[in-house]
Design an enzyme around this catalytic site. Structure first.
Site, PDB file in Angstrom:
ATOM      1  N   TYR A   1      -3.360  -7.451  16.531  1.00  0.00           N
ATOM      2  CA  TYR A   1      -3.507  -6.629  15.327  1.00  0.00           C
ATOM      3  C   TYR A   1      -4.717  -5.705  15.447  1.00  0.00           C
ATOM      4  O   TYR A   1      -4.643  -4.504  15.168  1.00  0.00           O
ATOM      5  CB  TYR A   1      -3.641  -7.538  14.114  1.00  0.00           C
ATOM      6  CG  TYR A   1      -3.695  -6.808  12.792  1.00  0.00           C
ATOM      7  CD1 TYR A   1      -2.577  -6.150  12.291  1.00  0.00           C
ATOM      8  CD2 TYR A   1      -4.862  -6.800  12.030  1.00  0.00           C
ATOM      9  CE1 TYR A   1      -2.622  -5.492  11.071  1.00  0.00           C
ATOM     10  CE2 TYR A   1      -4.913  -6.148  10.805  1.00  0.00           C
ATOM     11  CZ  TYR A   1      -3.796  -5.493  10.337  1.00  0.00           C
ATOM     12  OH  TYR A   1      -3.842  -4.843   9.132  1.00  0.00           O
TER      13      TYR A   1
ATOM     14  N   LYS B   1      -4.764  -1.565  15.501  1.00  0.00           N
ATOM     15  CA  LYS B   1      -5.485  -0.785  14.500  1.00  0.00           C
ATOM     16  C   LYS B   1      -6.659  -0.028  15.124  1.00  0.00           C
ATOM     17  O   LYS B   1      -6.999   1.079  14.678  1.00  0.00           O
ATOM     18  CB  LYS B   1      -5.978  -1.705  13.381  1.00  0.00           C
ATOM     19  CG  LYS B   1      -4.844  -2.344  12.573  1.00  0.00           C
ATOM     20  CD  LYS B   1      -3.921  -1.300  11.941  1.00  0.00           C
ATOM     21  CE  LYS B   1      -2.909  -1.919  11.006  1.00  0.00           C
ATOM     22  NZ  LYS B   1      -2.063  -0.917  10.327  1.00  0.00           N
TER      23      LYS B   1
ATOM     24  N   SER C   1      -7.380  -0.678   9.727  1.00  0.00           N
ATOM     25  CA  SER C   1      -7.804  -1.919   9.082  1.00  0.00           C
ATOM     26  C   SER C   1      -9.249  -2.180   9.482  1.00  0.00           C
ATOM     27  O   SER C   1      -9.698  -1.731  10.538  1.00  0.00           O
ATOM     28  CB  SER C   1      -6.929  -3.091   9.545  1.00  0.00           C
ATOM     29  OG  SER C   1      -7.504  -4.332   9.173  1.00  0.00           O
TER      30      SER C   1
ATOM     31  N   CYS D   1       1.882   3.970   6.405  1.00  0.00           N
ATOM     32  CA  CYS D   1       1.469   2.654   5.911  1.00  0.00           C
ATOM     33  C   CYS D   1       2.254   1.511   6.540  1.00  0.00           C
ATOM     34  O   CYS D   1       1.934   0.342   6.307  1.00  0.00           O
ATOM     35  CB  CYS D   1       1.619   2.584   4.398  1.00  0.00           C
ATOM     36  SG  CYS D   1       0.509   3.682   3.480  1.00  0.00           S
TER      37      CYS D   1
ATOM     38  N   ASP E   1      13.292   2.380  11.218  1.00  0.00           N
ATOM     39  CA  ASP E   1      12.193   1.789  11.974  1.00  0.00           C
ATOM     40  C   ASP E   1      11.284   2.904  12.484  1.00  0.00           C
ATOM     41  O   ASP E   1      11.768   3.867  13.094  1.00  0.00           O
ATOM     42  CB  ASP E   1      12.788   0.996  13.151  1.00  0.00           C
ATOM     43  CG  ASP E   1      11.765   0.151  13.884  1.00  0.00           C
ATOM     44  OD1 ASP E   1      10.582   0.534  13.928  1.00  0.00           O
ATOM     45  OD2 ASP E   1      12.162  -0.892  14.441  1.00  0.00           O
ATOM     46  N   VAL E   2       9.978   2.759  12.269  1.00  0.00           N
ATOM     47  CA  VAL E   2       9.045   3.806  12.700  1.00  0.00           C
ATOM     48  C   VAL E   2       8.975   3.947  14.218  1.00  0.00           C
ATOM     49  O   VAL E   2       8.499   4.962  14.727  1.00  0.00           O
ATOM     50  CB  VAL E   2       7.625   3.566  12.134  1.00  0.00           C
ATOM     51  CG1 VAL E   2       7.602   3.748  10.631  1.00  0.00           C
ATOM     52  CG2 VAL E   2       7.085   2.201  12.542  1.00  0.00           C
TER      53      VAL E   2
ATOM     54  N   PHE F   1      -6.588  -6.493   0.744  1.00  0.00           N
ATOM     55  CA  PHE F   1      -5.895  -5.930  -0.412  1.00  0.00           C
ATOM     56  C   PHE F   1      -4.782  -6.853  -0.888  1.00  0.00           C
ATOM     57  O   PHE F   1      -4.231  -7.640  -0.117  1.00  0.00           O
ATOM     58  CB  PHE F   1      -5.308  -4.557  -0.063  1.00  0.00           C
ATOM     59  CG  PHE F   1      -6.271  -3.427  -0.273  1.00  0.00           C
ATOM     60  CD1 PHE F   1      -6.111  -2.553  -1.340  1.00  0.00           C
ATOM     61  CD2 PHE F   1      -7.352  -3.262   0.567  1.00  0.00           C
ATOM     62  CE1 PHE F   1      -7.012  -1.525  -1.550  1.00  0.00           C
ATOM     63  CE2 PHE F   1      -8.259  -2.242   0.369  1.00  0.00           C
ATOM     64  CZ  PHE F   1      -8.090  -1.363  -0.700  1.00  0.00           C
TER      65      PHE F   1
ATOM     66  N   LEU G   1       0.821  -1.202   0.000  1.00  0.00           N
ATOM     67  CA  LEU G   1       0.000   0.000   0.000  1.00  0.00           C
ATOM     68  C   LEU G   1       0.859   1.257   0.000  1.00  0.00           C
ATOM     69  O   LEU G   1       0.562   2.231  -0.701  1.00  0.00           O
ATOM     70  CB  LEU G   1      -0.936  -0.007   1.209  1.00  0.00           C
ATOM     71  CG  LEU G   1      -1.904  -1.187   1.330  1.00  0.00           C
ATOM     72  CD1 LEU G   1      -2.768  -1.043   2.578  1.00  0.00           C
ATOM     73  CD2 LEU G   1      -2.780  -1.318   0.092  1.00  0.00           C
TER      74      LEU G   1
ATOM     75  N   THR H   1      -1.536  -7.279  -1.302  1.00  0.00           N
ATOM     76  CA  THR H   1      -0.227  -6.827  -0.841  1.00  0.00           C
ATOM     77  C   THR H   1       0.770  -7.961  -1.024  1.00  0.00           C
ATOM     78  O   THR H   1       0.381  -9.089  -1.348  1.00  0.00           O
ATOM     79  CB  THR H   1      -0.300  -6.426   0.637  1.00  0.00           C
ATOM     80  OG1 THR H   1      -0.699  -7.569   1.411  1.00  0.00           O
ATOM     81  CG2 THR H   1      -1.315  -5.300   0.847  1.00  0.00           C
TER      82      THR H   1
END
Length: 252
Positions: free
Chosen positions: A158, A162, A145, A83, A57-58, A191, A17, A193
């Site tokens: 997860y 999100k 998500s 993303c 790394d974020v 999606f 994405l 991916t």
């Protein structure tokens, strides 16, 4: 807010994405910096787009600040699209016992804390800019998500991560409104991916049939188009939009 001429940073922009968003922004005249853990993928995208790469790394303040400085040097930073994320499935209690707490913490750290880390550091940079049309200084688009709303078995970590991104959207938009910075979130469904691309065609077709219409996997370009709408449409602020073909995920 117009995209052309502004600096943009896309996390997770080396694939999936994020890659589609990076291409969309470049095609519309932005100067794009790609932040990705895969430094080679980030550099390949930067080379393709005539932008800049930032391997990192974020969750790292140092890595993110370096990426922001790089983006702002390329062109005044006004656009941020988050993303980057991970989503390994794991039950709370499996055959080997309870999920290791560290596994839950890792997903929360990358998806939720990583998103917040980029937002806070990028905002500090964007706030210093002079406003453009409609008193705008910038736009932030985050990625949640549909799992934030109808997570499946094995998605506790997860879905929590999100759901946190969804929950941040409105208070962040309210706080940053005084600075002319808008915050919106996209909650994508299934999606195509790199993770799903590795599945057999029959498996992908089966997943697509779960979507009411169109009955297929989402195309990353469609996600990019949604991000474009959120960036350009000045009256869109503090919103979470589902991009999912009307799917509502079953328990498993």
């Amino acid at each position: 807010m117009k995209i052309e001429g502004h600096g943009a940073i896309v996390t997770g922009g080396g694939s999936g994405l994020g890659q589609a968003v990076a291409r969309m922004l470049a095609e519309n005249g932005a100067k794009v910096t790609v932040l990705d853990r895969n430094a080679e993928a980030a550099q390949a995208m930067a080379d393709e787009l005539g932008g800049a790469a930032a391997g990192g790394d974020v969750t790292s303040e140092e890595d993110v600040q370096k990426a922001i400085d790089t983006a702002d040097a390329l062109a005044p930073l006004r656009i941020v699209v988050n993303c980057a994320g991970i989503g390994p499935p794991e039950k709370m209690v499996g055959r080997d016992g309870p999920m290791p707490l560290a596994n839950f913490e890792t997903v929360i750290r990358v998806n939720l804390i990583g998103t917040f880390n980029v937002m806070r550091l990028a905002t500090a940079c964007i706030q210093a800019k002079d406003p453009v049309e409609d008193n705008a200084r910038g736009a932030i688009v985050n990625t949640a998500s549909v799992a934030a709303f109808d997570g499946q078995i094995g998605q506790t970590a997860y879905s929590a991560s999100k759901g946190g991104i969804v929950g941040m959207t409105l208070p962040a938009a309210r706080e940053l409104s005084r600075s002319g910075i808008r915050v919106n979130t996209i909650a994508p469904g299934i999606f195509e991916t790199p993770l799903l691309a590795s599945l057999p065609d029959e498996a992908k077709e089966s997943l697509g049939h779960q979507v009411p219409y169109p009955s297929r996997l989402g195309n990353p370009a469609e996600f990019a188009n949604a991000a474009k709408f959120l960036i350009e449409t000045q009256y869109m602020n503090g919103e979470v939009i589902r991009l999912d073909g009307a799917i509502r995920m079953a328990p498993k």
